[in-house]
Every structure is written in C-alpha cells, then in structure tokens.
Design an enzyme around this catalytic site. Structure first.
Site, short mmCIF file in Angstrom:
data_model
loop_
_atom_site.label_atom_id
_atom_site.label_comp_id
_atom_site.label_asym_id
_atom_site.label_seq_id
_atom_site.Cartn_x
_atom_site.Cartn_y
_atom_site.Cartn_z
N TYR A 386 -44.31 28.77 94.87
CA TYR A 386 -44.66 27.85 95.97
C TYR A 386 -44.60 26.41 95.48
O TYR A 386 -44.07 25.53 96.15
CB TYR A 386 -46.08 28.14 96.46
CG TYR A 386 -46.24 29.40 97.29
CD1 TYR A 386 -45.67 29.50 98.56
CD2 TYR A 386 -47.00 30.47 96.83
CE1 TYR A 386 -45.84 30.65 99.33
CE2 TYR A 386 -47.17 31.62 97.59
CZ TYR A 386 -46.60 31.71 98.84
OH TYR A 386 -46.77 32.83 99.60
N TYR A 396 -40.26 18.48 103.46
CA TYR A 396 -41.55 18.37 104.17
C TYR A 396 -41.67 17.03 104.89
O TYR A 396 -42.32 16.95 105.93
CB TYR A 396 -42.71 18.63 103.21
CG TYR A 396 -42.72 20.07 102.77
CD1 TYR A 396 -43.07 21.07 103.69
CD2 TYR A 396 -42.34 20.45 101.49
CE1 TYR A 396 -43.04 22.41 103.32
CE2 TYR A 396 -42.31 21.78 101.11
CZ TYR A 396 -42.66 22.77 102.03
OH TYR A 396 -42.63 24.08 101.68
N ASP A 476 -49.93 39.58 108.97
CA ASP A 476 -48.49 39.48 109.18
C ASP A 476 -48.22 38.99 110.61
O ASP A 476 -48.71 39.58 111.57
CB ASP A 476 -47.87 40.86 108.95
CG ASP A 476 -46.35 40.81 108.93
OD1 ASP A 476 -45.76 40.20 109.85
OD2 ASP A 476 -45.77 41.37 107.98
N MET A 477 -47.40 37.95 110.72
CA MET A 477 -47.17 37.35 112.04
C MET A 477 -46.52 38.32 113.03
O MET A 477 -46.56 38.12 114.23
CB MET A 477 -46.31 36.09 111.91
CG MET A 477 -44.87 36.33 111.53
SD MET A 477 -43.92 34.79 111.45
CE MET A 477 -44.25 34.26 109.78
N GLU A 492 -41.36 27.94 108.27
CA GLU A 492 -40.32 27.62 107.27
C GLU A 492 -39.83 28.92 106.66
O GLU A 492 -40.13 29.26 105.55
CB GLU A 492 -40.82 26.65 106.20
CG GLU A 492 -42.15 27.01 105.57
CD GLU A 492 -42.43 26.17 104.30
OE1 GLU A 492 -41.46 25.70 103.67
OE2 GLU A 492 -43.60 26.01 103.96
N GLU A 501 -33.07 35.05 105.44
CA GLU A 501 -34.40 35.52 105.03
C GLU A 501 -35.16 36.11 106.21
O GLU A 501 -36.38 36.21 106.19
CB GLU A 501 -35.19 34.38 104.36
CG GLU A 501 -34.54 33.90 103.08
CD GLU A 501 -35.43 32.96 102.26
OE1 GLU A 501 -36.67 33.07 102.36
OE2 GLU A 501 -34.88 32.13 101.54
#
Lengths: 761, 761
Positions: A386, A396, A476-477, A492, A501
């Site tokens: 990260y 960003y 988890d979304m 992102e 991804e």
C-alpha cells in the site's frame, strides 16, 4: 555523473599492428612486482585501462594462422594444374585433413596464452572466416576454424567473443546454422555477432584481401561507392539477416549483437528504432566514423549521435577502435572517449533515469522484468505494498481534484454521501476529506474495506485524523450492506489494462450503494493495445517454469528493450488505426442492466468484450506480444492515463501502473508495409474472467501479372468484405490463450479475481 | 468388393420435416420385443439402417429451441420502442440472463432423449447458431447455446457432432476461439466443422430465415446468383477459414471437417488437392448436388465425381441428405447410394489398394505412420526383417540386371571378382550368381557380413545352394581385410534419402576392397526434396513422447494424408525449380580423396553436403515438413528410384522404401504464388552424421505506390543478389534441427550409424 551511475562501458580494440609493435618493443618488466607488464598484451591492456577503458578487445589470432589456414584450405580447394601443382594440392589436402581431424594452434598463431592476458578481454574472432561463403569447402573449414578459436577462447576463460559478420544474404542460413552449433558446443560464452548497420563490405577492418576473393567465382562483396546515406532497404536488410540468425539460434540468450556503426546513420530514427528491441551488447565505433568539428575535434555525425544517445538506455559496451592512429588533428585518443561521455550525459534517457520523480527513475531495476500480478482481492496486501502505491504524487492529486469538482458541481443538498469502495490504508478517504474541506460542501464519508489488516490502519487513522466525518465498514463490497446509499462512489480498482483487476465486476457489486442519480469516480475507463517486438521479453516469457503456460497470461512490465511495431494510420484506403488503439470501454454506473432482487447482475455476460484492431506496420519486424494500457475518466476533465501518446497530458509522472504485456508463444514475422489484425476478447464464466488474443498479418497485394508458372492469376479478390479486393492473408500464429485459472465470483464473497499486478511491488 | 474392404461409410441425414412426420405418424411398437421401434427416431433410424446406411445424422434440436433462443436473445438485443415495448425487452433480457446462468433444454426442444436413440448417431448442432456474428450479443449467446447443445450431446454419449460453418471472414477468429473453448470443455467428442467448399451462403439447409437477419445491420450472407464454377479464390478462401480455425484450435485431433460439396466443383483438382492433407471426416452430399443423367438417374457433376473418387483414400463418411424427397425422377433413394458405391469401386486409389503387388496394397495399415528408423549397423536385424525386404519383386531384379550388364561389358579377363559388401541373408549373392550364370563370364563372389546371426543363414545357403563359387567373410566392411581386391563391389546400403543409412561412410571403408579401375554397384545416388502439408503428420510428430525432440529427426512414412505444396517451375524469372528437387549426389568410388595408410579417409568432411532449393508455391498452404526421396544409378541405365515423378519409369512397384519425412516444429504459412527456400545440410563430426533443415518463404512484391501512411515506398530492392529487386522476405520458421544422437565411427569397427529405417518392418 559519478562512476557508478554510468550507462556506457568504454572499451578499445587493438589492431594487429599495435600488437606487433607492442611485441617488438616489449622489454621485460622492471621489477618482479610488475606482474601486469610481464607480456606485451598485459602491458598495453594495462595502459588502456589507465586511460579509462574498462575493457579491451584483442584479436584472438595472428596473421600466421590466417596464412596456414589459407594454405591448407584454399590451396587444397584450387586443384588442377600440372603434376607438381597436383602433388602440392594433395599435400595441402592431406594437411587440411589432419587439421580437420584434430584442429589446433601453434603458439605464434594466437595472441594470448595466459589467463591473466585474457582477463577482462573481449576476443575478436578471425574476421576473415567466411561461414556463409559460396564455396562448400570454405564454409566447412571456416566453421571448423571458428569452433577451434572459440574452444581456445573458452580455454582462456574468455567470456565474450565477437564474431565476423554474415556477408551473403543467400547463404546466411548456413552462417546461422554454424553459430547455433557453436552456441551448443561452447558453454557459457557470449557470442556477439558483429553486424555493420548497413552495407557490410564497407566495414572490413582487415587490410589484407580476404581468402574469399581467392576462391569465390563471384566477387563476394561488391562494394559500390555509394551515396553516404543508407537507404531504408539496406537498414532493413541488415536487420533481416540478424532476424534469420537469431531465429535459427532459437533466440539463444547468449547470442548478442555488436552493432558496427562505421557507416553514417540517417538522422531520423525510423527503421533504426527496431534495434532497441534487440540484444545490442556492443557498439563498434572506429575513429573513421567520427568527423571533425570546426575546431578539428572528433564528433559523430548527427544520425549516429542520436542513435548512440538513444542506445544508452541499454547500457552498451562501446568499442572505440583505431583511436590511436591520429585520424583527427585535435584532442588525441582521449577526445573520442570524452565525446562519448558527453553523449551519455546529454542523453535524454540517461537524464530521465537520473531525475527523481520520473517514471524512468522510479522504475530503475524493473525494466523488462515480468512481474507476478498482484491479486489484491484474493490476497490481502501487505502494508508496504500500500505504501509504495500511496507515494504516487499524481494519482491521488487527480482523485482529489475529481472529487472536489464533483462536490462543487453537486446540486444543493444538506448532506452529500461519499462512499470509498476499497479504502485500503485510507488514501482516498483522506483525499475525500481534503476535497470536502476545499469545496465547503456538507459531506459524509463511508469507507469500505475487506482486508482485516488494513482495517486496523483505517481505525487508527479515523481515531487520529478523521474523526466523526467518516464511518468505517468492514467487508467485501460485493456482499455487505451499508447504512445509506451514496451520492458519490469512489474506487481505485483499476489495473494496467483498466478492467484487468476486475473493477467492472467489483463495481457491479458496489453499485447497490449508489443512488439512482449518483456518480462513480472513475466514471469510465478504456483499454488500449499496440503490437510490440522484444527478444528480451520473448525470452523472459519462455524462461518461466512451465513453458506451455508461460505465454498464456499477461504480465506487468516496465518496457525498455522493446520496440512498438505500429505507426499511425496508413494501409490501403487508410483503414489502419493509430499506433495505439482502443479495445473497449466500461462505464459506471452501467445503464439498463437487469439485476436480481439484491441489485446484483444475474450473470457476468454484460462484462464480456471483444475487439478487432488493424495496425499499420511500416517496417519489417517480429511480433512478440502486445502492449496494454488504460485510460480512465475520473470525473469530467480529470483522468488517469498510461496511454503512451496521452499520458503526459492527462497524468504526467504518474508511477502506479506499468503497462501490461500480452505475450505470443510463437514470434510472427511482419513484412514491411503489412497490416496486422489483432483480435482480443475479455471472457467470463461463472467463476473467472480472462483474456484471449490472436494476431494475423496481411500484406497488401497489387494486381500485376506474375511471369512464369502455370498460374498467372494474382489473388486480388477475397471473401472478406473488410479486406475487399486488395489483400492476401499472409501468416497465422498459434497463440490463443487462457489466462491463469484464478477464481472469480461476482455474487459470493470469498472469490478471488483475475491477475491484477501493476507497478513495483 | 465385400463389406470389409469398403472405403466409404454411408450415412443419411434426417430433416426436421422427416422427424416431425415420424413423430406425427408414430405408432407404439407392435410387440415388447420391438425395442428398436419404441420411439419415432428409433424407428426411422432402424429403417435407414435396413436400407444400407451405417450411420444416421439427426438434428439435435427442434424449431422450438430456435424460437425460444431468438425470443430471449434477439428480442432482448433489440431494445428501444415504447414503454410496453421496453418492458417486454427487459422481461426477455431477464429470461436470457436466467438462461445464461444455467442453460438447459425443455423436452420438446431436443429430438432425442434416450441413449439408444443416440447410438450410432451423428448430432447436427443447430445450424442457425452464429458464432461469428457481427453483433456481440448474438455471438455471445450463440456460444452459450453451442456449449449447451454439446453438453447435452455428450450426456447422450454421442461421439460426433457436426457444427454450423463459419460465415464471416472478418469474425472467423471469434468462431475459432469458441470452437477451441468447446474442445476444451467437452471431452472425447469429435467436433466436425461443416464447411461448404466455397460460397458458404448457398448451402444453408434451413428454410426458415435465420436470426442473424434480424439483428445484423449488414446482410450477412450476400448471396449473389453466381456462375456455377467456383473461382479459385473462393476455394482458397474456404481453406483459409479452415486454416485459421484449426490453427486457433492448435491442430486439436478431435477437430475434423465435414466438407459440404453442395456447390459443383471444378474438374481439375488443382487447389482442391490441399484437402487431402486435412482431416476430412465427412463429406456432405445433398440430393440437389446430383444431376440427372440421360436416363434420369442421379449422378454427380464431373468435378465432384473425381473429388469423391480421390477422397476414398481417406475412408470418409459420406452423408447423403434430402435423398427421400424425390429430387430425381429415376432410381429412388437407393440410386444415390448405389452411385456412391460405383464411384468407390471405380476409384483409382481403391483399385490400387486392392490390387496385390502395388505399393498401395503393400502399405495398407502403414499410411501416415511414423516409423522408428531401422539401425541395421548398430542393431543386428531379425531374419523376419530381411525376409520382408527380400520379397521386393523389383529391387533385386534390377540389381541382377545391373550386375549382369557390368559382367557382360567387363573387359576380357580370366576371373572377375565380385564382392558383396553387407550380404545379409544372401539375396545379392544369389543374384550375383544368377547374373554370372547368364553372362557366362568367369567370376568369383566374396560375401561380407557382420551380423553373426545372418552369417549362419549364409553358411547354410553356401552349403545347400552356392558351393565353391562363393567365399563368406565375417566382419565389418570398414575394418576387415579380404583376400583379394574386387572388380565389382555390390552393396545395398541405401536409405529412403539415399545417404541416410550411411552408405557413403560404409562404402568409404569398403573401397579398400576395390581395384583402382573397379566399379561400385550402385555407382551413384541422389537425394531429393519436396515441401509438404499434412495436419496428420504434424500431429503424429507432436504426439511423440518428448515434444521438443520429436520434430528433430526424420521419419520413414508412407504418405497418404499429405499434399505436396510445390509445383513445377514458376516464380519471377522462372528461378524456381521443379516440384521435387535434387539436393546432392554421392559417387562411388570417390575421386581424388586423400586416404591414410590403411586406405581409409582421414576425416568424414568429404561426406558433408548442403543444398539450397527454391520452390514455387502456387496455392496458399501450410508447410509442415519436407518429403525426402532417393534415386540411385546401379549400373548405367539400371537404377532404383522412389522419386514420385520418376519411380514408375525406373523401378515401378518397388516396395522396399517409403519416403523420408523431415518435420518442422512450427507450421509455416505459405501465401499463394510465393516462393519457398529450403536449406538442408548433411553434417558430420567424428562420431555422427545428421541433417539440419530450414525453410523461408518469400513473396514476390511489385513496385506500386502504396496509398496512405507516411511510408510510400514499397521495398523493391534487397541486398540479396539472388533475389534481386523483386522480393521481400515474408516469414521464418524456427526449425533448425539435430537428428538423433546415434554414434558413427568410420574408422573403428563397433560404431553405430544414423537412422536408417525405410519400408515396413
């Protein structure tokens, strides 16, 4: 520039005359300590090192060897004549046979015999050997001699040998076969093919007429006195010779190139750019290539200058030859080296690599390295990973700008709800808060994250930095619920190819959080391709453990030893697109999708895509793979891009993504002025998402009578309406390829996802 | 012709109308024993079998399935319209999504549901599926439907499915990708691509307009009413489609062809001959293809007749369709089958195969079989192997004739000495004695043999048959001594490629036995090559255990599923040679060779050879390998030959040698009217002899302006003087290949030799 960050290694080569002179004037070392002056070679090599050369090139054999070889192998071949003549011939043939049975040197036929003489030395193999002679016996005996020389160099522990160039297009396959045999018989040693960048005959350094002139019925090297500039054809022909040699040698990584830049180069790179995709280990620069500037100092012609500057990226060994003979009136020997160091310092690639903050600088050490893809959904990323990505100075900033613009333009409202889907360690949460602050709009942030470890960091930051404006949600979304629907969904999830991804699939799940009129940042992204050549990447792909699988998955790669084969537009009727072409697009939120009761898509069919692209290939080359890029619109005018022609405008100096490399298992030769059709599919089943890709080459054909043969008809019509009546199908490669078997599940929580690595990790 | 030696298998296909009629008129079986009449399908299949068809083809699905699919997948795709319209669309899309999630049939959507119905049945997959539609969704949903149908067929244990043809050249890669995915997902089943031999649209058997007409913006199948004859381009285009499909499917051996011969064929085979190199499993022949002869009976047009006759070699399944609808006035249904049986009986290939004494008859069962090479020097052959070769009716007759002629022409002498080098079980000794007898010349025979087991047979024959006119000598001809030098040295050391069983090296050793003015039988031999295409041999080569090695050695093969790609002459300036070209020659005794004290060559260098051949390729094809042949002169006008254009003149019906096959690891696409350059080398070191080979394809390029693009120059000049200013290099394959590592030692006794198999063993 200090020594350690130099890009070029300087070497000098000695001539036979210099060696003879050194021997003739050799005095034994003054003291027993002067070990490095014990022999003439040691002495002059030591002197060269003291003048700043890191390596020396020494001819391995002497004129004596050439005489004996010619005596045996050429005389025997002559035959004929009277009785006395005949006896001499038979005697020569007998000597040749004995030599062939057991090839060996006499001491005076070689220049070196001690290990210390050979240390740090590049051996120049006899340049009069003709592995591609017309005459069978000359070819045969040249090959035996070559093996003998390489075996001797190997005995001396020499690591690199420079081989004489191929000279005959018609017999280059014989040359190539012999080199391949040598690669198999001599272990470890690098064999570097010396290749004049065009018009081979002009660059022979040997002043004595070469044996081939004795035996060949045809003048082998018909040297016309030409205009100075190399026509493109000749530059192409040189590369074609090389292509055959390395193909026959099956891209052996020990086979490299010594580009001989003796002839002046054209000032536009054009066809020369293909050498960036080849293993050019040495650049050969004789003093005669230099011209005098107005003050009389040696400088290189413009075209050669820019080529050498460009080549610095590959950290070449530059071999300066004939620099002690006073070719130029000013500056002496050191002027040549100083000039090369000047080119190095002023090379744009060197400057970019040394400047902090550039992608080139960031990527040092990662060039052409095939990266194992990240799997951020299946694997929980480490904090250090990260951190690497959070350091991107551009990504960003653009996200903040997009969020800021969206907030500012948002209709009057008491409370704008932002949801960060996949918050990681929180960079987008922080940027959202900054944007809210700047915009002075009332807003609240939900941060969703499924990595339990990163979630600890998020809790920390909330307590220390963010406070009550942020609510953290663990899960988890694709499966959790959140307290209220959002106006703005920020994520992102993009990979180097945009959707690779699984951003589309993840956002399908997260769209449940978004109000009907809400917006997604990013709101769309596109995938782009360009065809590339790179022996380096071809070999890297093959070296992966399971060779049958290694070409079936894309890799994340910082390209360097790579040449993009396509050029903008062109083709018959201008049907070819630009150099880099768009494959497909994804938009969020998606329109008119059928969903189930929970708001999730029933199948993933809507995320399949396919594209068929047509590229113009101006110069002959070999297709080794496809370069993949993405562009994303975050919000209106703010985006992210690694598209080579757009990135500097959209997101200059962004570091987070290297391109994707789609390899082909078998190289595909593309003729000059051909068209390349690339098919690519994004495919899906109930568990996985993967890509398959395929390429075909077409060559425009003109209607013209074909003389000879029973078959006078040129194929001028085809079934294919797209290609109408002007092309014929040229070649088909094999690669239709499944990606890695990673599991994907858009409806359940525990699934993995497709390969997702990108930048440095 | 009895049943067991039939070459064609007859099948018939049922139409939807026939199936409907059968269902409508179906009465339950009369008795419980009539198991095979229990269902309509069982009944009509049983009836078909009783009419002589060995197989039946049944459409797998009914019109109901087509309706539902179109309703879901086409209606949903339409979109737009008013509110009610829109709701219908969403509902259709929802149904489509549920189907995509879990594809399944309703009972009335399929024609079969029982294992016994499917037994011996070939399934016809829905022919309205469009795997290469322009529309992304039609393509996507066609692929799901295809998988669903194949999965259902697999459930019913059906072994072969015939798939709808590709229809769009522009999207054939999508078609191919889908087929490849099916091959991977459905185990065991053969997928056979139905391919109209040209002009696909004309052959749709479906009378209902197909869904694509609803969705495509472009009329997909623009059927022009054409002249009857297929232009060569169209025939080439069909093959090109197939080539892409099978390349994408990586030559999967479960992928076969159903050639649809509905359109009439040209009368000359020409471009059609390439289908002999492809896996044509079925030939589709509807009644409409037949024309009426003067009596009103159905016969095939001339071109189709000869193609079907030729195809018999591959033992096809011939699918007769629409033969019960009374298309022709005379003969009824059986007339079609009878006619096909007539073509079978009158097929030259069938006749040759059934006639004793022909190579075709001798080779039954060996076609396209890669034979492990014989190693007669390293291994001592078995008696049964000698026996097989001794049965050749032609080879020994020619040897006897050569020896006889040599004896008759020999200068007056008291005693002519013949030495048979490598006598085996004695056939050449016996023939020498016969020749001596016929010539009435005084002669004596030495017989040298190194196989200790065969030497027992020789002793037997001497005692029983030969007596004192023969002296046996045990040992290796390369090391033993014999009592006196011979006038005539007779040997049979030839391989399929002439020198490939090391005849040159063995005879170098035996030449010590020959007087200075002696003669060798054979006195010379040549090696010949032609380029070939064969998916069968390509796959056979790959299936060898070590795939990286399997392409590196030549094999002995009786060619059948093979097409020779070259044609005589042609090319720009006529620089291409004939269809089959000579590589090199060996002569015995050799002239002017340097030898050591024992009379042996010092090295084997004089037996190296190389050749560069240029072939004219009239029709596009794929190079899979080279066919190797030999010719030998035994003595003056008497020879041996397996050269395809000469063999019938020189040694008709000789059985001992099948051709040699030099495989390439990667197929090389050759465009129409291209030139193929083949390099081949015979190489040697102190222990071994081997071949390496390489091919390059060139396409003649004409000077013509290239519109569009920055690059207006056509490459019209090249460095290569041979190819002058008219060609450009097109493609390079990889295969540079070492043969097996067999040991060879020309000077010591115990060495082995190179691969030497040839005919049946």
């Amino acid at each position: 520039m200090s020594g350690w960050d130099r890009f070029a290694t300087l070497a000098t080569s000695f001539t036979h005359d210099e060696l003879s002179y050194a021997s003739a004037t050799h005095a034994p070392a003054d003291s027993p300590k002067d070990k490095d002056k014990e022999t003439p070679i040691l002495r002059i090599a030591g002197e060269a090192r003291s003048r700043g050369y890191e390596l020396v090139c020494v001819p391995l054999t002497t004129a004596r060897w050439k005489e004996r070889w010619a005596d045996m192998c050429i005389l025997a071949g002559e035959g004929g004549g009277g009785e006395g003549e005949r006896e001499k011939t038979v005697e020569a043939e007998r000597r040749a046979e004995r030599w062939r049975m057991s090839p060996s040197f006499l001491r005076e036929e070689v220049t070196m015999s001690r290990l210390d003489e050979a240390e740090g030395t590049i051996a120049l193999i006899s340049d009069w050997l003709q592995l591609d002679a017309r005459d069978d016996w000359v070819r045969h005996d040249s090959e035996i001699a070559l093996r003998q020389e390489l075996a001797y160099a190997s005995y001396l522990n020499i690591h690199t040998a420079i081989l004489p160039p191929p000279r005959h297009r018609a017999h280059v396959t014989s040359y190539a076969r012999a080199i391949n045999a040598c690669l198999k018989s001599v272990p470890y040693m690098q064999l570097s093919i010396r290749l004049p960048i065009y018009d081979p005959p002009s660059t022979s350094t040997s002043s004595v007429s070469t044996p081939q002139l004795v035996v060949s019925d045809l003048p082998v090297l018909p040297r016309k006195s030409k205009a100075k500039k190399a026509p493109e054809d000749e530059l192409n022909a040189t590369w074609e010779m090389w292509d055959i040699v390395r193909s026959v040698c099956d891209y052996n990584p020990r086979l490299t190139l010594t580009l001989d830049l003796t002839p002046p180069l054209p000032t536009t790179l054009g066809v020369l750019s293909k050498w960036t995709a080849e293993p050019v280990q040495h650049i050969f620069l004789p003093a005669s290539t230099f011209i005098a500037n107005t003050k009389g100092y040696p400088v290189l012609p413009k075209g050669t200058q820019s080529f050498v500057r460009q080549s610095m990226a590959h950290r070449p060994i530059i071999i300066m030859s004939d620099v002690r003979s006073g070719t130029h009136s000013k500056g002496g020997e050191s002027a040549y080296s100083q000039y090369i160091r000047h080119l190095e310092k002023s090379s744009p690639v060197v400057q970019a690599a040394l400047k902090a903050g550039t992608v080139e600088n960031f990527a040092q050490g990662y060039q052409d390295y095939l990266q194992a893809p990240l799997q951020p959904l299946m694997d929980n990323l480490q904090s250090i990973t990260y951190q690497t990505f959070e350091r991107d100075p551009v990504k960003y900033r653009n996200y903040e700008e997009a969020i800021y613009n969206a907030l500012v333009e948002w209709p009057a409202s008491d409370r704008i709800v932002i949801c960060v889907a996949g918050a990681g360690r929180g960079p987008l949460v922080a940027r959202s808060l900054l944007a809210i602050q700047r915009s002075r709009r009332p807003a609240f942030v939900y941060a969703v994250e499924k990595n339990p470890n990163a979630f600890v960091t998020l809790q920390n930051r909330q307590e220390m930095e963010w406070g009550s404006g942020v609510q953290l949600i663990y899960g988890d979304m694709r499966s959790i619920e959140i307290p209220e629907q959002a106006d703005i969904l920020v994520s992102e999830l993009l990979g180097s190819f945009g959707d690779n991804e699984l951003s589309p699939e993840c956002l399908d799940g997260a769209m449940r959080f978004l109000k009907a009129d809400g917006i997604s940042i990013p709101c769309s992204y596109t995938a782009h391709l360009a065809p590339l050549q790179s022996s380096k990447l071809f070999n890297e792909t093959r070296m992966n453990k399971d060779p049958s699988k290694s070409a079936e998955t894309p890799y994340v790669v910082m390209f360097q030893n790579v040449d993009i084969l396509s050029a903008d537009g062109g083709g018959l009727g201008g049907r070819c697109g630009p150099q880099t072409q768009e494959c497909w697009e994804f938009e969020h939120p998606r329109k008119d999708g059928v969903v189930d009761d929970r708001g999730l898509p029933i199948t993933n069919s809507h995320n399949t895509r396919s594209a068929k692209l047509t590229f113009h290939i101006p110069h002959a080359g070999v297709l080794h793979g496809l370069a993949g890029y993405f562009e994303a619109v975050l919000y209106k005018g703010v985006g992210l891009s690694i598209h080579p022609q757009h990135k500097d405008r959209v997101s200059k100096d962004m570091l987070s993504w290297f391109p994707l490399f789609f390899p082909f298992k078998d190289p595909l030769y593309l003729p000059s002025n051909s068209e390349l059709q690339v098919s690519i599919w994004r495919l899906t089943n109930e568990r996985q998402v993967w890509y398959e890709w395929y390429a075909e080459s077409f060559l425009p054909v003109f209607s013209a009578p074909l003389p000879g043969g029973e078959d006078h008809k040129t194929p001028t019509s085809s079934h294919d309406p797209f290609f109408a009546s002007t092309t014929t199908h040229v070649a088909v490669p094999s690669p239709l390829i499944d990606a890695v078997d990673s599991s994907f599940s858009p409806v359940s929580g525990g699934g993995g996802r497709e390969e997702g690595g990108r930048g440095c990790s």
